[in-house]
Design a protein around this motif. Structure first.
Motif, PDB file in Angstrom:
ATOM      1  N   TYR A  23       0.834  -1.205   0.000  1.00 27.99           N
ATOM      2  CA  TYR A  23       0.000   0.000   0.000  1.00 27.99           C
ATOM      3  C   TYR A  23       0.867   1.253   0.000  1.00 27.99           C
ATOM      4  N   ILE A  24       1.898   1.262   0.835  1.00 24.07           N
ATOM      5  CA  ILE A  24       2.779   2.428   0.922  1.00 24.07           C
ATOM      6  C   ILE A  24       3.400   2.738  -0.434  1.00 24.07           C
ATOM      7  N   ILE A  25       3.937   1.719  -1.127  1.00 27.75           N
ATOM      8  CA  ILE A  25       4.605   1.991  -2.401  1.00 27.75           C
ATOM      9  C   ILE A  25       3.623   2.279  -3.529  1.00 27.75           C
ATOM     10  N   SER A  26       2.335   2.064  -3.283  1.00 30.04           N
ATOM     11  CA  SER A  26       1.332   2.436  -4.292  1.00 30.04           C
ATOM     12  C   SER A  26       0.872   3.884  -4.123  1.00 30.04           C
ATOM     13  N   PRO A  60       2.258   7.559  -3.925  1.00 29.00           N
ATOM     14  CA  PRO A  60       3.427   8.425  -4.105  1.00 29.00           C
ATOM     15  C   PRO A  60       3.667   9.402  -2.957  1.00 29.00           C
ATOM     16  N   ASP A  61       2.615   9.884  -2.322  1.00 29.47           N
ATOM     17  CA  ASP A  61       2.773  10.853  -1.235  1.00 29.47           C
ATOM     18  C   ASP A  61       3.447  10.247  -0.003  1.00 29.47           C
ATOM     19  N   LEU A  62       3.420   8.924   0.117  1.00 22.63           N
ATOM     20  CA  LEU A  62       4.031   8.260   1.262  1.00 22.63           C
ATOM     21  C   LEU A  62       5.476   7.826   0.985  1.00 22.63           C
ATOM     22  N   CYS A  63       5.923   8.030  -0.242  1.00 23.04           N
ATOM     23  CA  CYS A  63       7.258   7.582  -0.646  1.00 23.04           C
ATOM     24  C   CYS A  63       8.204   8.771  -0.790  1.00 23.04           C
ATOM     25  N   ASP A  64       9.504   8.478  -0.773  1.00 22.63           N
ATOM     26  CA  ASP A  64      10.472   9.551  -0.895  1.00 22.63           C
ATOM     27  C   ASP A  64      11.469   9.364  -2.036  1.00 22.63           C
ATOM     28  N   VAL A  65      11.284   8.309  -2.830  1.00 23.50           N
ATOM     29  CA  VAL A  65      12.115   8.129  -4.015  1.00 23.50           C
ATOM     30  C   VAL A  65      11.216   7.740  -5.183  1.00 23.50           C
ATOM     31  N   ARG A  66      11.529   8.318  -6.338  1.00 24.03           N
ATOM     32  CA  ARG A  66      10.762   8.042  -7.555  1.00 24.03           C
ATOM     33  C   ARG A  66      11.744   7.582  -8.620  1.00 24.03           C
ATOM     34  N   PHE A  67      11.458   6.425  -9.194  1.00 21.12           N
ATOM     35  CA  PHE A  67      12.243   5.914 -10.307  1.00 21.12           C
ATOM     36  C   PHE A  67      11.455   6.181 -11.580  1.00 21.12           C
ATOM     37  N   LEU A  68      12.120   6.742 -12.579  1.00 18.94           N
ATOM     38  CA  LEU A  68      11.510   6.943 -13.888  1.00 18.94           C
ATOM     39  C   LEU A  68      12.041   5.819 -14.772  1.00 18.94           C
ATOM     40  N   VAL A  69      11.168   4.880 -15.111  1.00 20.68           N
ATOM     41  CA  VAL A  69      11.595   3.600 -15.670  1.00 20.68           C
ATOM     42  C   VAL A  69      11.281   3.497 -17.162  1.00 20.68           C
ATOM     43  N   GLY A  70      12.284   3.007 -17.890  1.00 19.05           N
ATOM     44  CA  GLY A  70      12.133   2.727 -19.311  1.00 19.05           C
ATOM     45  C   GLY A  70      12.157   3.979 -20.157  1.00 19.05           C
ATOM     46  N   GLU A  89       9.642   5.272 -21.590  1.00 19.13           N
ATOM     47  CA  GLU A  89       8.456   6.086 -21.306  1.00 19.13           C
ATOM     48  C   GLU A  89       8.571   6.849 -19.993  1.00 19.13           C
ATOM     49  N   LYS A  90       9.622   6.552 -19.192  1.00 18.51           N
ATOM     50  CA  LYS A  90       9.856   7.195 -17.892  1.00 18.51           C
ATOM     51  C   LYS A  90       8.643   7.071 -16.973  1.00 18.51           C
ATOM     52  N   ILE A  91       8.174   5.839 -16.817  1.00 15.20           N
ATOM     53  CA  ILE A  91       7.032   5.550 -15.956  1.00 15.20           C
ATOM     54  C   ILE A  91       7.474   5.664 -14.498  1.00 15.20           C
ATOM     55  N   PRO A  92       6.763   6.458 -13.688  1.00 12.60           N
ATOM     56  CA  PRO A  92       7.175   6.623 -12.289  1.00 12.60           C
ATOM     57  C   PRO A  92       6.814   5.404 -11.433  1.00 12.60           C
ATOM     58  N   LYS A  94      17.074   0.494 -18.146  1.00 12.97           N
ATOM     59  CA  LYS A  94      17.288  -0.876 -18.611  1.00 12.97           C
ATOM     60  C   LYS A  94      16.111  -1.821 -18.414  1.00 12.97           C
ATOM     61  N   TYR A  95      15.088  -1.418 -17.694  1.00 10.06           N
ATOM     62  CA  TYR A  95      14.052  -2.358 -17.291  1.00 10.06           C
ATOM     63  C   TYR A  95      12.678  -1.994 -17.836  1.00 10.06           C
ATOM     64  N   ASP A  96      11.888  -3.031 -18.014  1.00 12.22           N
ATOM     65  CA  ASP A  96      10.471  -2.874 -18.288  1.00 12.22           C
ATOM     66  C   ASP A  96       9.826  -2.381 -16.992  1.00 12.22           C
ATOM     67  N   ALA A  97       8.887  -1.477 -17.068  1.00 15.74           N
ATOM     68  CA  ALA A  97       8.292  -0.884 -15.869  1.00 15.74           C
ATOM     69  C   ALA A  97       7.620  -1.928 -14.981  1.00 15.74           C
ATOM     70  N   ASN A  98       6.920  -2.885 -15.572  1.00 21.94           N
ATOM     71  CA  ASN A  98       6.246  -3.904 -14.761  1.00 21.94           C
ATOM     72  C   ASN A  98       7.252  -4.774 -14.010  1.00 21.94           C
ATOM     73  N   VAL A  99       8.358  -5.100 -14.651  1.00 24.95           N
ATOM     74  CA  VAL A  99       9.400  -5.893 -13.992  1.00 24.95           C
ATOM     75  C   VAL A  99      10.049  -5.078 -12.881  1.00 24.95           C
ATOM     76  N   PHE A 100      10.378  -3.823 -13.144  1.00 26.67           N
ATOM     77  CA  PHE A 100      11.014  -2.999 -12.110  1.00 26.67           C
ATOM     78  C   PHE A 100      10.071  -2.792 -10.925  1.00 26.67           C
ATOM     79  N   ARG A 101       8.786  -2.646 -11.201  1.00 27.82           N
ATOM     80  CA  ARG A 101       7.794  -2.511 -10.124  1.00 27.82           C
ATOM     81  C   ARG A 101       7.832  -3.760  -9.231  1.00 27.82           C
TER      82      ARG A 101
END
Length: 169
Positions: A15-18, A20-30, A32-35, A85-92
Motif C-alpha cells: 500500500y505504501i509503495i502504491s 506516491p505521497d508516502l514515498c520519498d524516491v521516484r524511479f523513472l523507468v524505461g 516512457e519514464k514511468i514513475p 534498462k528495465y520494463d516498468a512492470n518488472v522494475f515494479r
C-alpha cells in the motif's frame, strides 16, 4: 510466544509503495519514464546497491541545488532516479520484492527479475529466479523464458542464461 503476521506487514508495504505521497524516491523507468515509487530507508537497508545508488543521486541533487543557489526543499519532493534498462512492470516487481520480500515469478518476468536481482544484490531473489528457470526446463517450458530474455540481452546474466540453455530449444 512469538506471534508474527508478515502478510499484514507485506500488504501495508504494498500500500505504501502504491501511494506516491508516502514515498520519498521516484524511479523513472524505461523509455516512457514511468514513475515507480519506493521508500529510501527500506531500499537502502535491503540492498547495498540501492543504498549506494540513493546516496549518489542525493549528492547529485544537493550539488545541483547548490549550483543554482537554491535552498533544498525538504517537503514533498522525491529523489528522482532514471532507470532505463528495465520494463516498468518488472522494475515494479523488483521494488515490491525489496519492500515486501515476496514477488510472483512468471515465465514472462523471470529474465528481468534475474537481471534486477543480480544488479541490485538481491541474492534470495536470484536464487528463486534460477530455481524457477530450472523447474521450467524440467517441464519443457524454456522457450518462453528465452524469448522474454532477449529484451535483457545486454545484461551479463542473460548472456549466461542464453549460453547455458539455448542449446535445449
Amino acid at each position: 510466544m512469538n506471534f508474527q503476521n508478515t502478510t499484514a506487514l507485506c500488504n501495508h508495504f504494498k500500500y505504501i509503495i502504491s501511494m506516491p505521497d508516502l514515498c520519498d524516491v521516484r524511479f523513472l523507468v524505461g523509455e516512457e519514464k514511468i514513475p515507480i515509487y519506493g521508500v529510501k530507508a527500506i531500499m537502502a537497508t535491503r540492498s547495498r546497491t540501492f543504498y549506494h545508488l540513493i546516496i549518489k543521486h542525493q549528492k547529485k541533487q544537493e550539488m545541483s541545488f547548490e549550483k543554482k543557489g537554491k535552498k533544498k526543499k525538504t517537503s514533498a519532493k522525491h529523489l528522482t532516479i532514471d532507470v532505463k534498462k528495465y520494463d516498468a512492470n518488472v522494475f515494479r516487481k523488483i521494488i515490491q520484492f525489496v519492500h515486501c520480500g515476496s514477488v510472483d515469478i512468471t515465465m514472462e518476468n523471470v529474465a528481468g527479475l534475474l537481471c534486477g536481482s543480480c544488479q541490485f544484490g538481491l541474492e534470495d531473489l536470484t536464487s528463486a529466479c534460477w530455481d524457477f528457470i530450472e523447474r521450467c526446463i524440467q517441464a519443457d517450458n524454456i522457450h518462453q523464458i528465452l524469448v522474454a530474455a532477449r529484451q535483457y540481452s545486454k545484461h551479463r546474466i542473460i548472456t549466461l542464461l542464453l549460453n547455458k540453455y539455448l542449446f535445449i530449444y
